[in-house]
Enzyme design. Structure first.
Site, short mmCIF file in Angstrom:
data_model
loop_
_atom_site.label_atom_id
_atom_site.label_comp_id
_atom_site.label_asym_id
_atom_site.label_seq_id
_atom_site.Cartn_x
_atom_site.Cartn_y
_atom_site.Cartn_z
N GLU A 177 0.83 -1.22 0.00
CA GLU A 177 0.00 0.00 0.00
C GLU A 177 0.86 1.26 0.00
OE1 GLU A 177 -2.73 -0.48 3.31
OE2 GLU A 177 -4.08 -1.52 1.96
N GLU A 373 -5.85 -7.95 -0.81
CA GLU A 373 -6.57 -7.83 0.46
C GLU A 373 -8.03 -7.48 0.20
OE1 GLU A 373 -4.79 -5.03 3.15
OE2 GLU A 373 -2.77 -5.68 2.61
C1 BGP Z 1 -4.22 -2.63 5.13
C2 BGP Z 1 -2.95 -3.37 5.46
C3 BGP Z 1 -3.07 -4.61 6.21
C4 BGP Z 1 -4.35 -4.78 7.01
C5 BGP Z 1 -5.56 -4.12 6.39
C6 BGP Z 1 -6.77 -4.08 7.32
O1 BGP Z 1 -3.88 -1.31 5.32
O2 BGP Z 1 -2.24 -3.65 4.27
O3 BGP Z 1 -1.91 -4.65 7.01
O4 BGP Z 1 -4.16 -4.44 8.32
O5 BGP Z 1 -5.30 -2.84 5.96
O6 BGP Z 1 -6.70 -2.95 8.14
P1 BGP Z 1 -6.91 -3.10 9.69
O7 BGP Z 1 -5.96 -4.16 10.11
O8 BGP Z 1 -6.61 -1.76 10.25
O9 BGP Z 1 -8.35 -3.52 9.86
#
Ligand code: BGP
Length: 469
Positions: A177, A373
């Site tokens: 990201e 993701e």
């Molecule tokens: C993205 C990241 C992941 C993961 C996801 C979900 O930013 O790449 O690391 O964490 O978000 O976010 P969160 O864990 O804050 O729910």
């Protein structure tokens, strides 16, 4: 149209799952000094003290002990029929401070064993080179990747891991990201907060960090082409989408300009050049026209573009002139969309937006897409040993249905990895309570619990889906 079978699996990150934060020679990463916060609380990435306080609790230190339990955890993943699994290499297992000239063999061995186990279980490793976990010692000395000195450290890390794993890894992603480097600078670029700094100066550092990431991304493509014939390199962006709040032309234009603040990154790394709108965008945001670009940078970027686009998609938001625009780990947050329901953490659920986003990105780049993701963080309730997580199963199924609609629209999808196939530490808050997993992990927000793994109802729903596709 998709040229081959879609890979189905799940995604984690070293710092959110492995634990063993200082075991077998591993050094502290930027993630290892970030405390937990609560939903709606202040950002846990602001004013991070760049040292470990022995009296504090840090979620990444133990996480879910994937470092120790990876064999049994991967067995559970294989039980769903996974054909791929995404994780990151922790830079500080390989170079504890980032400055060493020789790598840490114990760290290299761990990932050798991990990738071997994935192959043994029929899962293709999908490897993020760095996922929000920079060497802390190097950040102390250099700041974030806005400092060009990181390019040399990255090249050293890159040479070691590509020489070591090129026969086991065919799908690489560079920076997780990376488009968050401008708005979540500590998280995505390792840039420490400077008290009292002009926000425009902070934003400009983000653009400089982004430039160095573009150079390091290009160096990755160049190196992979030198050492491997069939490996692919993807850039990885957070691309949850943004709609115009209504048909008011200013809102339509504003939504598009907001979207291009994200697509700037994939434009550079997939098309190989800064787009025309970059100069005005940076000037309007930072008040500055200048960017340190060394001789050869632009040629390197132009000659070494990525093979595919990996991205996270969680939700959508809207652009309404005058409404505040924020960014968190799920992407941009603007005005509420009255047509969408939100999760307990306030993330709107928009499966049609997923089909829209897949088409948007395919039409823009014409390169294969990897959904790195997608997932729902939700509270789980145990009913004895059972967890009836109908909302998670439903989120999964409606999003996969829309993914297949996009494939039918002609979009070439390489793979889909659900974020957090077993419960792991949330990036945004450091909580365990925000559970994404098909497998429940008995660890709580304070790192306490048995660590026991339990299958949720959604485990069988994803397993059935994969069996049918
Ligand atoms: C993205 C990241 C992941 C993961 C996801 C979900 O930013 O790449 O690391 O964490 O978000 O976010 P969160 O864990 O804050 O729910």
């Amino acid at each position: 149209m998709s040229t081959g079978k879609i890979m189905w699996g799940g995604a984690i990150a070293a710092n959110q799952a492995e634990g063993a934060w200082n075991v077998d020679g591993k050094g502290a990463s930027t993630a290892d000094v970030v405390k937990a916060s609560s939903h709606g609380g202040p950002s846990r990435f602001a004013d991070v003290a760049l040292e470990v306080d022995p009296n504090e609790f840090y979620p990444s230190h133990e996480a879910i002990s994937f470092y120790e339990n990876y064999k049994s955890d991967l067995e559970l993943m294989a039980g769903m029929g996974f054909t791929c699994f995404r994780t990151s290499i922790a830079w500080t297992r390989i170079f504890p401070t980032g400055f060493e000239t020789e790598p840490n063999e114990a760290g290299l061995k761990f990932y050798d064993d991990l990738f071997d186990e994935m192959h043994r279980l029929g899962m293709e490793p999908i490897v993020t080179i760095t996922h929000y976990e920079y060497p802390l010692e190097a950040v102390r000395k250099l700041g974030g990747i806005e400092n060009r000195a990181w390019i040399e450290l990255y090249q050293r890390y890159l040479d070691v891991i590509l020489d070591r794993y090129s026969d086991k890894v065919r799908y690489w992603m560079t920076f997780n990201e990376i488009n968050n480097s401008i708005r979540l600078p500590y998280l995505a670029a390792g840039t420490p907060t400077v008290a009292g700094e002009d926000p425009k100066e902070t934003l400009h550092k983000g653009y400089q960090a982004a430039h160095h990431a573009f150079v390091m991304n290009a160096l990755t493509v160049k190196k992979v082409r030198e050492v491997s014939t069939d490996a692919m390199v993807g850039c990885m962006l957070s691309l949850s989408n943004v709609y115009p709040y209504d048909c008011r032309p200013e809102n339509v234009l504003g939504a598009y300009q907001t979207r291009r603040r994200q697509l700037l990154f994939s434009d550079v790394m997939l098309r190989g050049a800064y787009p025309g709108y970059h100069a005005r965008m940076m000037r309007e945001e930072t008040g500055r026209d200048d960017l340190e670009i060394a001789d050869g940078d632009l040629e390197l970027i132009s000659e070494n573009t990525c093979d595919y686009l990996a991205f996270s998609y969680y939700r959508t938001t809207t652009y309404q002139e005058g409404a505040p625009l924020l960014v968190n780990t799920g992407g941009t947050i603007g005005a509420e969309n009255p047509f969408l329901k939100s999760s307990e953490w306030g993330w709107p659920m928009d499966p049609v937006g997923f089909r829209y986003t897949l088409n948007e990105l395919w039409d823009r780049y014409g390169k294969p897409l990897f959904v790195a993701e997608n997932g729902l963080g939700a509270v789980d309730t145990l009913d004895g040993d059972a967890i009836h997580d109908e909302e998670r199963s439903s989120y999964l199924e409606v999003h996969l249905e829309q993914l297949m609609e996009a494939v039918a629209d002609g979009v070439d999808v390489l793979g889909y990895t659900w974020w957090g196939p077993m419960d792991i530490v949330s990036a945004g808050t450091g909580q365990m309570a925000k559970r994404y997993g098909f497998v429940h992990v008995d660890i709580d927000d304070e790192g306490k619990g048995t660590g026991q793994r339990r299958l949720k109802d959604s485990y069988h729903r994803y397993k059935d889906w994969i069996a049918q596709h």
